[in-house]
Every structure is written in C-alpha cells, then in structure tokens.
Enzyme design. Structure first.
Site, PDB file in Angstrom:
ATOM      1  N   ILE A  16      10.717   3.890   0.388  1.00  0.00           N
ATOM      2  CA  ILE A  16      11.313   4.356   1.813  1.00  0.00           C
ATOM      3  C   ILE A  16      12.176   3.107   2.151  1.00  0.00           C
ATOM      4  CG2 ILE A  16      10.858   4.448   4.288  1.00  0.00           C
ATOM      5  CD1 ILE A  16       7.965   5.924   3.277  1.00  0.00           C
ATOM      6  N   ASP A  35       9.667  -8.802  -0.057  1.00  0.00           N
ATOM      7  CA  ASP A  35       8.998  -7.988  -0.942  1.00  0.00           C
ATOM      8  C   ASP A  35       8.406  -8.963  -1.891  1.00  0.00           C
ATOM      9  OD1 ASP A  35       9.223  -4.505  -1.531  1.00  0.00           O
ATOM     10  OD2 ASP A  35       7.994  -5.806  -2.802  1.00  0.00           O
ATOM     11  N   LEU A  37       7.160  -7.563  -4.735  1.00  0.00           N
ATOM     12  CA  LEU A  37       7.583  -6.530  -5.960  1.00  0.00           C
ATOM     13  C   LEU A  37       6.321  -6.348  -6.733  1.00  0.00           C
ATOM     14  CD1 LEU A  37      10.415  -8.707  -7.571  1.00  0.00           C
ATOM     15  CD2 LEU A  37      10.620  -6.782  -5.950  1.00  0.00           C
ATOM     16  N   GLY A  40       7.450  -2.303  -5.433  1.00  0.00           N
ATOM     17  CA  GLY A  40       8.899  -2.343  -5.410  1.00  0.00           C
ATOM     18  C   GLY A  40       9.794  -2.806  -6.621  1.00  0.00           C
ATOM     19  N   ALA A  80       3.344  -2.569   2.282  1.00  0.00           N
ATOM     20  CA  ALA A  80       1.882  -2.236   2.407  1.00  0.00           C
ATOM     21  C   ALA A  80       1.553  -1.760   0.950  1.00  0.00           C
ATOM     22  CB  ALA A  80       1.572  -1.108   3.273  1.00  0.00           C
ATOM     23  N   SER A 122       0.491   6.074   9.320  1.00  0.00           N
ATOM     24  CA  SER A 122       0.265   7.085   8.346  1.00  0.00           C
ATOM     25  C   SER A 122      -0.589   8.233   9.216  1.00  0.00           C
ATOM     26  CB  SER A 122      -0.456   6.595   7.063  1.00  0.00           C
ATOM     27  OG  SER A 122      -0.829   7.632   6.436  1.00  0.00           O
ATOM     28  N   TYR A 147      -7.420   1.705   3.825  1.00  0.00           N
ATOM     29  CA  TYR A 147      -5.921   1.785   4.193  1.00  0.00           C
ATOM     30  C   TYR A 147      -5.654   2.392   5.482  1.00  0.00           C
ATOM     31  CZ  TYR A 147      -1.284   4.167   3.707  1.00  0.00           C
ATOM     32  OH  TYR A 147      -0.090   4.706   3.896  1.00  0.00           O
ATOM     33  N   PHE A 208      -5.001  19.813  -8.364  1.00  0.00           N
ATOM     34  CA  PHE A 208      -6.553  19.607  -8.069  1.00  0.00           C
ATOM     35  C   PHE A 208      -6.675  20.744  -7.009  1.00  0.00           C
ATOM     36  CE2 PHE A 208      -4.830  15.527  -9.533  1.00  0.00           C
ATOM     37  CZ  PHE A 208      -5.565  15.701 -10.629  1.00  0.00           C
TER      38      PHE A 208
HETATM   39  P1  NAD Z   1       6.176   1.680  -1.673  1.00  0.00           P
HETATM   40  O1  NAD Z   1       4.878   1.306  -2.576  1.00  0.00           O
HETATM   41  O2  NAD Z   1       7.407   2.431  -2.499  1.00  0.00           O
HETATM   42  O3  NAD Z   1       6.656   0.819  -0.748  1.00  0.00           O
HETATM   43  C1  NAD Z   1       5.974  -0.646  -0.287  1.00  0.00           C
HETATM   44  C2  NAD Z   1       6.650  -1.851  -0.621  1.00  0.00           C
HETATM   45  O4  NAD Z   1       5.935  -2.952  -0.193  1.00  0.00           O
HETATM   46  C3  NAD Z   1       6.476  -2.047  -2.375  1.00  0.00           C
HETATM   47  O5  NAD Z   1       8.020  -2.354  -2.539  1.00  0.00           O
HETATM   48  C4  NAD Z   1       5.731  -3.145  -2.384  1.00  0.00           C
HETATM   49  O6  NAD Z   1       6.207  -3.947  -3.564  1.00  0.00           O
HETATM   50  C5  NAD Z   1       5.716  -3.782  -1.085  1.00  0.00           C
HETATM   51  N1  NAD Z   1       4.621  -4.842  -0.732  1.00  0.00           N
HETATM   52  C6  NAD Z   1       3.218  -4.063  -0.908  1.00  0.00           C
HETATM   53  N2  NAD Z   1       2.284  -5.412  -0.607  1.00  0.00           N
HETATM   54  C7  NAD Z   1       3.011  -6.345  -0.213  1.00  0.00           C
HETATM   55  C8  NAD Z   1       2.979  -7.704   0.214  1.00  0.00           C
HETATM   56  N3  NAD Z   1       1.747  -8.026   0.485  1.00  0.00           N
HETATM   57  N4  NAD Z   1       4.023  -8.374   0.691  1.00  0.00           N
HETATM   58  C9  NAD Z   1       5.255  -8.091   0.466  1.00  0.00           C
HETATM   59  N5  NAD Z   1       5.537  -6.648  -0.075  1.00  0.00           N
HETATM   60  C10 NAD Z   1       4.500  -6.195  -0.170  1.00  0.00           C
HETATM   61  O7  NAD Z   1       5.639   2.741  -0.972  1.00  0.00           O
HETATM   62  P2  NAD Z   1       6.411   3.808   0.685  1.00  0.00           P
HETATM   63  O8  NAD Z   1       6.121   5.123   0.250  1.00  0.00           O
HETATM   64  O9  NAD Z   1       7.805   3.357   0.448  1.00  0.00           O
HETATM   65  O10 NAD Z   1       5.690   2.958   1.694  1.00  0.00           O
HETATM   66  C11 NAD Z   1       6.266   2.414   2.555  1.00  0.00           C
HETATM   67  C12 NAD Z   1       5.412   2.335   4.003  1.00  0.00           C
HETATM   68  O11 NAD Z   1       5.010   3.483   4.295  1.00  0.00           O
HETATM   69  C13 NAD Z   1       3.875   1.650   3.603  1.00  0.00           C
HETATM   70  O12 NAD Z   1       3.634   0.828   4.767  1.00  0.00           O
HETATM   71  C14 NAD Z   1       3.249   2.851   3.574  1.00  0.00           C
HETATM   72  O13 NAD Z   1       1.955   2.778   3.733  1.00  0.00           O
HETATM   73  C15 NAD Z   1       3.767   3.887   4.358  1.00  0.00           C
HETATM   74  N6  NAD Z   1       3.557   5.216   4.362  1.00  0.00           N
HETATM   75  C16 NAD Z   1       4.102   5.889   3.382  1.00  0.00           C
HETATM   76  C17 NAD Z   1       3.906   7.299   3.183  1.00  0.00           C
HETATM   77  C18 NAD Z   1       4.644   8.034   2.061  1.00  0.00           C
HETATM   78  O14 NAD Z   1       4.368   9.533   1.990  1.00  0.00           O
HETATM   79  N7  NAD Z   1       5.203   7.639   1.195  1.00  0.00           N
HETATM   80  C19 NAD Z   1       3.042   8.093   4.093  1.00  0.00           C
HETATM   81  C20 NAD Z   1       2.445   7.293   5.052  1.00  0.00           C
HETATM   82  C21 NAD Z   1       2.513   5.868   5.222  1.00  0.00           C
HETATM   83  C1  UD2 Z   2      -1.231  11.466   1.832  1.00  0.00           C
HETATM   84  C2  UD2 Z   2      -0.616  10.054   1.531  1.00  0.00           C
HETATM   85  C3  UD2 Z   2      -1.661   9.167   1.761  1.00  0.00           C
HETATM   86  C4  UD2 Z   2      -2.259   9.148   3.034  1.00  0.00           C
HETATM   87  C5  UD2 Z   2      -2.792  10.901   3.360  1.00  0.00           C
HETATM   88  C6  UD2 Z   2      -3.144  11.029   4.616  1.00  0.00           C
HETATM   89  C7  UD2 Z   2       1.111   9.830  -0.550  1.00  0.00           C
HETATM   90  C8  UD2 Z   2       1.125   9.435  -1.790  1.00  0.00           C
HETATM   91  N1  UD2 Z   2      -0.137  10.062   0.012  1.00  0.00           N
HETATM   92  O1  UD2 Z   2      -2.063  11.725   0.741  1.00  0.00           O
HETATM   93  O2  UD2 Z   2      -1.090   7.847   1.693  1.00  0.00           O
HETATM   94  O3  UD2 Z   2      -1.318   8.687   4.073  1.00  0.00           O
HETATM   95  O4  UD2 Z   2      -1.699  11.663   2.996  1.00  0.00           O
HETATM   96  O5  UD2 Z   2      -3.779  12.432   5.137  1.00  0.00           O
HETATM   97  O6  UD2 Z   2       1.833   9.849   0.600  1.00  0.00           O
HETATM   98  N2  UD2 Z   2      -2.198  16.645  -6.256  1.00  0.00           N
HETATM   99  C9  UD2 Z   2      -2.383  17.439  -7.349  1.00  0.00           C
HETATM  100  N3  UD2 Z   2      -2.012  17.062  -8.593  1.00  0.00           N
HETATM  101  C10 UD2 Z   2      -1.534  15.905  -8.595  1.00  0.00           C
HETATM  102  C11 UD2 Z   2      -1.259  14.903  -7.439  1.00  0.00           C
HETATM  103  C12 UD2 Z   2      -1.712  15.471  -6.442  1.00  0.00           C
HETATM  104  O7  UD2 Z   2      -3.037  18.571  -7.204  1.00  0.00           O
HETATM  105  O8  UD2 Z   2      -0.982  15.407  -9.738  1.00  0.00           O
HETATM  106  C13 UD2 Z   2      -2.828  17.100  -4.855  1.00  0.00           C
HETATM  107  C14 UD2 Z   2      -3.605  16.439  -4.238  1.00  0.00           C
HETATM  108  O9  UD2 Z   2      -4.912  16.661  -4.477  1.00  0.00           O
HETATM  109  C15 UD2 Z   2      -3.616  16.804  -2.696  1.00  0.00           C
HETATM  110  C16 UD2 Z   2      -2.039  17.150  -2.758  1.00  0.00           C
HETATM  111  O10 UD2 Z   2      -1.633  17.341  -4.000  1.00  0.00           O
HETATM  112  O11 UD2 Z   2      -4.113  17.870  -2.361  1.00  0.00           O
HETATM  113  C17 UD2 Z   2      -1.097  16.065  -2.004  1.00  0.00           C
HETATM  114  O12 UD2 Z   2      -1.569  14.761  -2.636  1.00  0.00           O
HETATM  115  P1  UD2 Z   2      -0.737  13.254  -2.332  1.00  0.00           P
HETATM  116  O13 UD2 Z   2      -1.484  12.513  -3.029  1.00  0.00           O
HETATM  117  O14 UD2 Z   2       0.615  13.648  -2.654  1.00  0.00           O
HETATM  118  O15 UD2 Z   2      -0.879  13.330  -0.519  1.00  0.00           O
HETATM  119  P2  UD2 Z   2      -2.294  13.565   0.270  1.00  0.00           P
HETATM  120  O16 UD2 Z   2      -1.521  14.392   1.406  1.00  0.00           O
HETATM  121  O17 UD2 Z   2      -3.400  13.607  -0.397  1.00  0.00           O
END
Ligand code: NAD
Ligand code: UD2
Length: 311
Positions: A16, A35, A37, A40, A80, A122, A147, A208
C-alpha cells in the site's frame, strides 16, 4: 507556494505504501520513506526520483523515527508486520513493529510539532463480531490476535495524543485491500495475490472451505485516493473509519472472474476451512461516505484485470 516539507511514509516500500508514494510524487510532493525492508522492496520505489528520500530503518527504533519525522509536513504510518499469522507465531517481536512503532511515531510527532498522521488499522479489531452483517465502527471490538490487539491499542494511543497533544490522526480500518505489488509469497498473504499468481503460473489453487465465504475487496488505487484526501483535508475525522465498499464477493466468484481473465484456471481443490476463519466480512461504510469523496468503485473484475496486467 507549494509545501517542500516531505510527507513521511512508514512502510513506504510495501504494497500500500509504495502506491501512496507514487501518488504523492505525481503531485510534486517531497516524500520520505522509512522502511526496514522486512517485507517491502526497493524495487517498489522510484529511487531515481529526486523528490524521494529513502531511509532503511525500524519504526521500533525511537531515534531513527525522530530523525525521520523531523521537518515533515505529515506522516502516513503504514509500517507493520501485516501478517496476522506472524503475530500469532511471534507476538513479542511483532508487537515492536505493530505497537511500539506507533507509539514512537506519536512521540516523534509531538517532539517535532507535526500534527497530521494517517494510520492503517484493520477490520481485524472487530474479530468475529458483526459477522453476517455490514460491520459499522461502533461494533464491539474483539481483537482475537496480537495483530488485532496492537492495531486497537495503536488507535487508542493515537486518540490520547489527539486529546493531549493536538495530533490529528486519521484512522482507517482497512478491510481486504488488493492490487499490484501485494506480496503473494506466504500462505497467509492476501487471497487475491495468491490466486492470481498461481493462475498465471498454472499452479494448483487451494480454497479453504467451500469457497462461499465472502470478503469486501477494495482496490489499492481507490484506497490511495482516500489517503490523499485525508492528508490534505482541513480537519480530520474523529474516530476510526471503515474502508470497504459494503460489497460481498465470494472466493468462488473471484475464481470465476480470474478464470475468465486468464482463459482458464489451474486445478482448484477445496480443503478444510482454516481454523478461526471468518465466514463473511463486509464493511458498513456510511462514515466513509459521509466524510470522504469516494472515487468510483473499481469493481472486482476491473481490479483483477489491472492487477493481472501489471503482474
Ligand atoms: P506490506 O507488508 O506490503 O507493507 C508493510 C511495510 O512495512 C513493508 O514494506 C515492511 O517492510 C514494513 N515494515 C514492517 N515492519 C517494519 C518496521 N518495524 N519498521 C519499518 N518498516 C517496517 O503490507 P500492506 O498490505 O501494504 O500493509 C500496510 C498497512 O496496512 C499495515 O499496517 C497493515 O497492517 C495494514 N493493513 C493492510 C490490509 C490489507 O488488506 N493489505 C488490511 C488491514 C490493514
Ligand atoms: C484479512 C487480512 C488480515 C486481517 C483480517 C481481518 C489480508 C492478507 N489479511 O484476513 O490482515 O485484517 O482480514 O478480518 O489482508 N484463502 C483460501 N486460499 C488461500 C488463501 C486464502 O481459500 O490460498 C481464504 C481464507 O481462508 C479466507 C479468504 O481466503 O477465507 C480470505 O483470506 P485472506 O488471508 O486474504 O484475508 P482475511 O480476510 O482472512
């Protein structure tokens, strides 16, 4: 006159964060990325852009963070350990990134007089509460994992710094974000990143459960439009705001769309459901609609098409 102070993006080399970096640079803003890394990648960043400064460092290190925050106009705190499973396996170490990192951001901002901060919370904070209905922000919180507990505690600390020190936190509870650069490498990565990568590589796909579970998928480019608004808005919305479309898409629907776009699917097998898996997760997004100008939704088919085109 344009603001030459950088926006600090923690976690800016990740999925993101790197999209937010691109959007800010496209507007001519100076951007500083912090970051470690761990997830990332430098390849996600246009390092040759003179408006971009990259610092490799950890948000758990208060000295590094204080340096990174100095002179900034605002902070987007996205760093995170985003894997829920990692927090279950190693709560102590993920707490450093997911909670202590937030506290360090708050302190560094207080010290340097920086006010605006976006925070990536989240839907995990709701646990299983609200399942089967659109979840609104007042739904009782039930953080079931380290988390989720760290995200909820971070929200509370940001609110304390708002009341006590005038910070301006814009707190978003993301539902399921998807798009290019989401890392598919772990079994707990976002399901869309796994399914699309495996479809493109003709590798078998595991579902799953029966595939009828649903999620509220939100395309990353739409999210970035909201984050940019939150950075620039004259005032922040008090309290957290859900980010979802209030739309349920099942995994079977996803697979059908991916199959259509890829001209077929590899073998798909249905396995036992994951322990603790939520059946249905969908955001009530009335607060989001009330406070932000929502972009036209990138629907799942269009989002998948753009993701597959860039992979
Ligand atoms: P991501 O893993 O791609 O990005 C997280 C970044 O943070 C990575 O580049 C990682 O290297 C960096 N990082 C981790 N720990 C660190 C530390 N201690 N110090 C410095 N950098 C650090 O994941 P993302 O999906 O881009 O998530 C971004 C944010 O959004 C996170 O806070 C995540 O919890 C939150 N979030 C994402 C989702 C989703 O659906 N992707 C859903 C809910 C919340
Ligand atoms: C998402 C977030 C998690 C947390 C949660 C809150 C991601 C990656 N995860 O989990 O961080 O915020 O929401 O509720 O964004 N699945 C399969 N096959 C696979 C992988 C996943 O069937 O190979 C299923 C999994 O069991 C689940 C669904 O796909 O039923 C979505 O899984 P996910 O890990 O993308 O996201 P989620 O909603 O469990």
């Amino acid at each position: 006159m344009s603001d030459s102070r950088p926006i600090l993006i923690t976690g800016g080399a990740g999925f993101i964060g790197s999209h937010l970096v691109d959007a800010l640079l496209a507007q001519g803003r100076h951007v500083r990325v912090l970051d470690n890394l761990s997830m990332g990648r430098l390849a996600n960043l246009p390092l040759d852009n003179p408006l971009l400064q990259f610092i490799q460092g950890d948000v758990a290190d208060s000295a590094v963070l204080a340096q990174a925050v100095a002179g900034c106009a605002a902070v987007a705190h996205l760093a995170a350990v985003a894997s829920v499973q990692a927090s279950v396996d190693d709560p102590v170490s993920t707490h450093q990134s997911n909670f202590v990192g937030t506290l360090n951001v708050c302190e560094a901002m207080r010290l340097h007089g920086v006010k605006r901060v976006l925070f990536a919370s989240s839907a995990a904070v709701y646990g299983n509460n609200g399942e089967g209905q659109a979840i609104d922000e007042n739904t009782a919180k039930a953080p079931l994992t380290p988390y989720a507990a760290d995200k909820l505690a971070s929200e509370h600390y940001l609110d304390f710094y708002r009341r006590q020190h005038g910070l301006e936190p814009a707190i978003f509870r993301f539902f399921n974000i998807f798009g290019p650069r989401q890392d598919p490498s772990s079994p707990y990565s976002g399901v869309i990143s796994i399914f699309t990568q495996r479809a493109q590589q003709s590798l078998p796909i595991s579902v799953f459960g029966d595939g009828e579970q649903t999620r509220d998928f939100f395309f990353v480019a739409d999210l970035v439009i909201l984050l940019m608004q939150a950075l620039n808005a004259p005032h922040v919305v008090e309290g957290a705001v859900n980010v979802g479309w209030n739309q349920a898409v099942s995994l079977n629907q996803l697979l059908a769309e991916i199959g259509e776009l890829c001209g077929g699917l590899p073998a798909v097998s249905y396995q036992a459901p994951r322990a603790g898996d939520i059946r249905h997760s969908r955001a009530n997004n009335q607060r989001l609609q009330a406070h932000y100008q929502l972009p036209q939704a990138t629907l799942i088919q269009e989002g998948l098409r753009r993701l597959l085109a860039q992979s």
